[in-house]
Design a protein around this motif. Structure first.
Motif, PDB file in Angstrom:
ATOM      1  N   PRO A  11       0.835  -1.209   0.000  1.00 13.67           N
ATOM      2  CA  PRO A  11       0.000   0.000   0.000  1.00 13.67           C
ATOM      3  C   PRO A  11       0.861   1.246   0.000  1.00 13.67           C
ATOM      4  O   PRO A  11       1.974   1.255   0.542  1.00 13.67           O
ATOM      5  CB  PRO A  11      -0.792  -0.122   1.301  1.00 13.67           C
ATOM      6  CG  PRO A  11       0.070  -0.957   2.191  1.00 13.67           C
ATOM      7  CD  PRO A  11       0.739  -1.947   1.269  1.00 13.67           C
ATOM      8  N   ASN A  12       0.347   2.294  -0.619  1.00 12.01           N
ATOM      9  CA  ASN A  12       1.019   3.585  -0.565  1.00 12.01           C
ATOM     10  C   ASN A  12       1.231   3.969   0.891  1.00 12.01           C
ATOM     11  O   ASN A  12       0.387   3.707   1.748  1.00 12.01           O
ATOM     12  CB  ASN A  12       0.148   4.623  -1.274  1.00 12.01           C
ATOM     13  CG  ASN A  12       0.810   5.971  -1.377  1.00 12.01           C
ATOM     14  OD1 ASN A  12       0.918   6.681  -0.385  1.00 12.01           O
ATOM     15  ND2 ASN A  12       1.228   6.330  -2.577  1.00 12.01           N
ATOM     16  N   GLN A  13       2.368   4.617   1.193  1.00 15.32           N
ATOM     17  CA  GLN A  13       2.683   4.962   2.584  1.00 15.32           C
ATOM     18  C   GLN A  13       1.600   5.803   3.235  1.00 15.32           C
ATOM     19  O   GLN A  13       1.316   5.662   4.429  1.00 15.32           O
ATOM     20  CB  GLN A  13       4.034   5.671   2.643  1.00 15.32           C
ATOM     21  CG  GLN A  13       5.199   4.737   2.382  1.00 15.32           C
ATOM     22  CD  GLN A  13       6.496   5.464   2.102  1.00 15.32           C
ATOM     23  OE1 GLN A  13       6.569   6.679   2.254  1.00 15.32           O
ATOM     24  NE2 GLN A  13       7.518   4.743   1.692  1.00 15.32           N
ATOM     25  N   SER A  14       0.956   6.677   2.456  1.00 14.92           N
ATOM     26  CA  SER A  14      -0.105   7.518   3.029  1.00 14.92           C
ATOM     27  C   SER A  14      -1.283   6.687   3.498  1.00 14.92           C
ATOM     28  O   SER A  14      -2.002   7.076   4.423  1.00 14.92           O
ATOM     29  CB  SER A  14      -0.567   8.567   2.014  1.00 14.92           C
ATOM     30  OG  SER A  14      -1.183   7.950   0.896  1.00 14.92           O
ATOM     31  N   LEU A  15      -1.497   5.512   2.880  1.00 15.05           N
ATOM     32  CA  LEU A  15      -2.596   4.642   3.276  1.00 15.05           C
ATOM     33  C   LEU A  15      -2.300   3.898   4.580  1.00 15.05           C
ATOM     34  O   LEU A  15      -3.202   3.355   5.211  1.00 15.05           O
ATOM     35  CB  LEU A  15      -2.900   3.627   2.174  1.00 15.05           C
ATOM     36  CG  LEU A  15      -3.389   4.199   0.845  1.00 15.05           C
ATOM     37  CD1 LEU A  15      -3.676   3.075  -0.137  1.00 15.05           C
ATOM     38  CD2 LEU A  15      -4.623   5.058   1.045  1.00 15.05           C
ATOM     39  N   ALA A  41       0.412  -5.474   8.617  1.00 12.75           N
ATOM     40  CA  ALA A  41       0.437  -6.402   7.474  1.00 12.75           C
ATOM     41  C   ALA A  41      -0.863  -7.203   7.412  1.00 12.75           C
ATOM     42  O   ALA A  41      -1.407  -7.447   6.327  1.00 12.75           O
ATOM     43  CB  ALA A  41       1.636  -7.335   7.590  1.00 12.75           C
ATOM     44  N   ASP A  42      -1.381  -7.582   8.590  1.00 11.07           N
ATOM     45  CA  ASP A  42      -2.663  -8.288   8.635  1.00 11.07           C
ATOM     46  C   ASP A  42      -3.790  -7.381   8.161  1.00 11.07           C
ATOM     47  O   ASP A  42      -4.715  -7.831   7.471  1.00 11.07           O
ATOM     48  CB  ASP A  42      -2.957  -8.762  10.058  1.00 11.07           C
ATOM     49  CG  ASP A  42      -2.035  -9.882  10.502  1.00 11.07           C
ATOM     50  OD1 ASP A  42      -1.424 -10.533   9.625  1.00 11.07           O
ATOM     51  OD2 ASP A  42      -1.918 -10.095  11.721  1.00 11.07           O
ATOM     52  N   TYR A  43      -3.748  -6.123   8.552  1.00 13.61           N
ATOM     53  CA  TYR A  43      -4.770  -5.148   8.156  1.00 13.61           C
ATOM     54  C   TYR A  43      -4.902  -5.101   6.639  1.00 13.61           C
ATOM     55  O   TYR A  43      -6.002  -5.070   6.088  1.00 13.61           O
ATOM     56  CB  TYR A  43      -4.397  -3.781   8.713  1.00 13.61           C
ATOM     57  CG  TYR A  43      -5.330  -2.648   8.324  1.00 13.61           C
ATOM     58  CD1 TYR A  43      -6.381  -2.260   9.155  1.00 13.61           C
ATOM     59  CD2 TYR A  43      -5.146  -1.949   7.129  1.00 13.61           C
ATOM     60  CE1 TYR A  43      -7.235  -1.218   8.806  1.00 13.61           C
ATOM     61  CE2 TYR A  43      -5.999  -0.906   6.773  1.00 13.61           C
ATOM     62  CZ  TYR A  43      -7.033  -0.549   7.614  1.00 13.61           C
ATOM     63  OH  TYR A  43      -7.863   0.477   7.253  1.00 13.61           O
ATOM     64  N   PHE A  44      -3.750  -5.072   5.942  1.00 14.69           N
ATOM     65  CA  PHE A  44      -3.748  -5.000   4.474  1.00 14.69           C
ATOM     66  C   PHE A  44      -3.724  -6.377   3.817  1.00 14.69           C
ATOM     67  O   PHE A  44      -3.670  -6.466   2.588  1.00 14.69           O
ATOM     68  CB  PHE A  44      -2.547  -4.188   4.000  1.00 14.69           C
ATOM     69  CG  PHE A  44      -2.639  -2.724   4.310  1.00 14.69           C
ATOM     70  CD1 PHE A  44      -3.493  -1.904   3.598  1.00 14.69           C
ATOM     71  CD2 PHE A  44      -1.878  -2.157   5.322  1.00 14.69           C
ATOM     72  CE1 PHE A  44      -3.592  -0.544   3.882  1.00 14.69           C
ATOM     73  CE2 PHE A  44      -1.969  -0.802   5.613  1.00 14.69           C
ATOM     74  CZ  PHE A  44      -2.828   0.003   4.899  1.00 14.69           C
ATOM     75  N   VAL A  68       6.645   1.031   6.585  1.00 12.09           N
ATOM     76  CA  VAL A  68       5.922   1.451   7.783  1.00 12.09           C
ATOM     77  C   VAL A  68       6.702   2.535   8.525  1.00 12.09           C
ATOM     78  O   VAL A  68       6.126   3.504   9.029  1.00 12.09           O
ATOM     79  CB  VAL A  68       5.652   0.249   8.708  1.00 12.09           C
ATOM     80  CG1 VAL A  68       5.008   0.712  10.021  1.00 12.09           C
ATOM     81  CG2 VAL A  68       4.743  -0.759   8.010  1.00 12.09           C
ATOM     82  N   ARG A  69       8.023   2.402   8.570  1.00 10.83           N
ATOM     83  CA  ARG A  69       8.839   3.418   9.252  1.00 10.83           C
ATOM     84  C   ARG A  69       8.726   4.770   8.539  1.00 10.83           C
ATOM     85  O   ARG A  69       8.690   5.826   9.180  1.00 10.83           O
ATOM     86  CB  ARG A  69      10.292   2.968   9.342  1.00 10.83           C
ATOM     87  CG  ARG A  69      10.533   1.883  10.387  1.00 10.83           C
ATOM     88  CD  ARG A  69      12.004   1.710  10.688  1.00 10.83           C
ATOM     89  NE  ARG A  69      12.732   1.158   9.567  1.00 10.83           N
ATOM     90  CZ  ARG A  69      12.884  -0.151   9.348  1.00 10.83           C
ATOM     91  NH1 ARG A  69      12.339  -1.028  10.181  1.00 10.83           N
ATOM     92  NH2 ARG A  69      13.570  -0.586   8.317  1.00 10.83           N
ATOM     93  N   TRP A  70       8.680   4.757   7.209  1.00  6.74           N
ATOM     94  CA  TRP A  70       8.521   6.009   6.463  1.00  6.74           C
ATOM     95  C   TRP A  70       7.144   6.617   6.740  1.00  6.74           C
ATOM     96  O   TRP A  70       6.998   7.832   6.873  1.00  6.74           O
ATOM     97  CB  TRP A  70       8.705   5.768   4.967  1.00  6.74           C
ATOM     98  CG  TRP A  70      10.136   5.844   4.525  1.00  6.74           C
ATOM     99  CD1 TRP A  70      10.919   4.806   4.088  1.00  6.74           C
ATOM    100  CD2 TRP A  70      10.965   7.003   4.480  1.00  6.74           C
ATOM    101  NE1 TRP A  70      12.178   5.254   3.780  1.00  6.74           N
ATOM    102  CE2 TRP A  70      12.231   6.612   4.009  1.00  6.74           C
ATOM    103  CE3 TRP A  70      10.760   8.342   4.799  1.00  6.74           C
ATOM    104  CZ2 TRP A  70      13.283   7.496   3.855  1.00  6.74           C
ATOM    105  CZ3 TRP A  70      11.811   9.238   4.640  1.00  6.74           C
ATOM    106  CH2 TRP A  70      13.050   8.824   4.181  1.00  6.74           C
ATOM    107  N   ALA A  71       6.121   5.768   6.808  1.00 10.62           N
ATOM    108  CA  ALA A  71       4.780   6.258   7.124  1.00 10.62           C
ATOM    109  C   ALA A  71       4.769   6.882   8.520  1.00 10.62           C
ATOM    110  O   ALA A  71       4.140   7.926   8.749  1.00 10.62           O
ATOM    111  CB  ALA A  71       3.771   5.114   7.042  1.00 10.62           C
TER     112      ALA A  71
END
Length: 264
Positions: A11-15, A41-44, A68-71
């Motif tokens: 997913p895009n980081q913004s998502l 990861a489970d969410y997506f 995830v760290r970038w998000a």
């Protein structure tokens, strides 16, 4: 809410922002990153392959963890997460619930974003605040439209600008204004105390955007201050339907309508 389309694509980081904040709320406002990677990861519904994929062949760093760290860093930049938490801890800022969830109180509550249960008093307080934010946003846009038309010499048109949301909240837009040529302009107002470029749109609003085309616009009223009764910015999004058709905006389903068959 899980979204099957992400099974084979990161997913895009913004998502990642929204579910990351949700997870932190559920964990009392702070957590170690290793506690969050798998939950997200489970969410997506990411495949095992995507979960185990490394940034490159020369490192053991997992690409999903890196995303995830970038998000998380983007949320720090927005002021939603703290920048001065203890090492190895991700933590929500003190005003996170006000700035991040004020655009959709119902969804925030339905996702159990606050640890523990909501009392009726808390619910009423949140809904009342959301109502005041929404009303102020509409007033700000209504006055802005009137002043703009007056500045262009369209005084009669300015006098006809009105908040239709006060007459019928199911129109799919909040304000009827006008373009300089006299044609009608239908404005859906999205108000928030934050500065984010994210908002929620109902199926009714979506269908109205398709029907009205370039006459339908969305006014993002950002940085609302209830005490000063002003905002930092009004951002106008014109021809929203065209943006959807050309994939220039991301639409993420967060709620589904369920119908049970007659034989259930």
């Amino acid at each position: 809410m899980k979204n099957n389309k992400f099974n084979e694509v990161y997913p895009n980081q913004s998502l990642i922002h929204y579910p990351l904040v949700l997870e932190l709320f559920k964990r009392g406002g702070k957590a170690k990153p290793n506690e969050l990677y798998e939950s997200l990861a489970d969410y997506f519904e990411l495949s095992d392959e995507l979960r185990k994929k490394t940034v490159n062949e020369n490192t053991k760093e997992l690409k999903w963890h890196n995303n995830v760290r970038w998000a998380r860093q983007q949320l720090v930049d927005k002021g939603i997460l703290k920048n001065d938490s203890n090492w190895g801890i991700w933590e929500l800022s003190d005003n996170a619930i006000n700035s991040y969830f004020d655009t959709d109180i119902e969804h925030a509550i339905s996702e159990d974003t606050v640890k523990g249960k909501f009392t009726q008093e808390q619910l009423e307080s949140l809904l009342e605040k959301q109502k005041r934010i929404g009303e102020l946003g509409e007033i700000i846009v209504e006055e802005y439209e009137k002043k703009y038309l007056i500045s262009k010499g369209c005084i009669k048109l300015a006098e006809m600008v009105r908040r239709v949301s006060q007459e019928n909240c199911r129109e799919g837009y909040d304000i009827i204004s006008f373009y300089e040529d006299g044609s009608e302009k239908y404005i859906e107002v999205k108000s928030s105390t934050s500065n984010q470029l994210e908002f929620y749109i109902s199926i009714n609003e979506y269908e109205k955007a398709k029907k009205l085309g370039d006459r339908y616009c969305i006014a993002l009223v950002r940085g609302i201050n209830l005490e000063l009764r002003n905002c930092k910015e009004i951002k106008e999004i014109n021809n929203f339907n065209q943006l959807i058709n050309t994939n220039k905006v991301n639409l993420v389903p967060i709620k589904w309508r369920v119908s049970l068959g007659e034989n259930h």
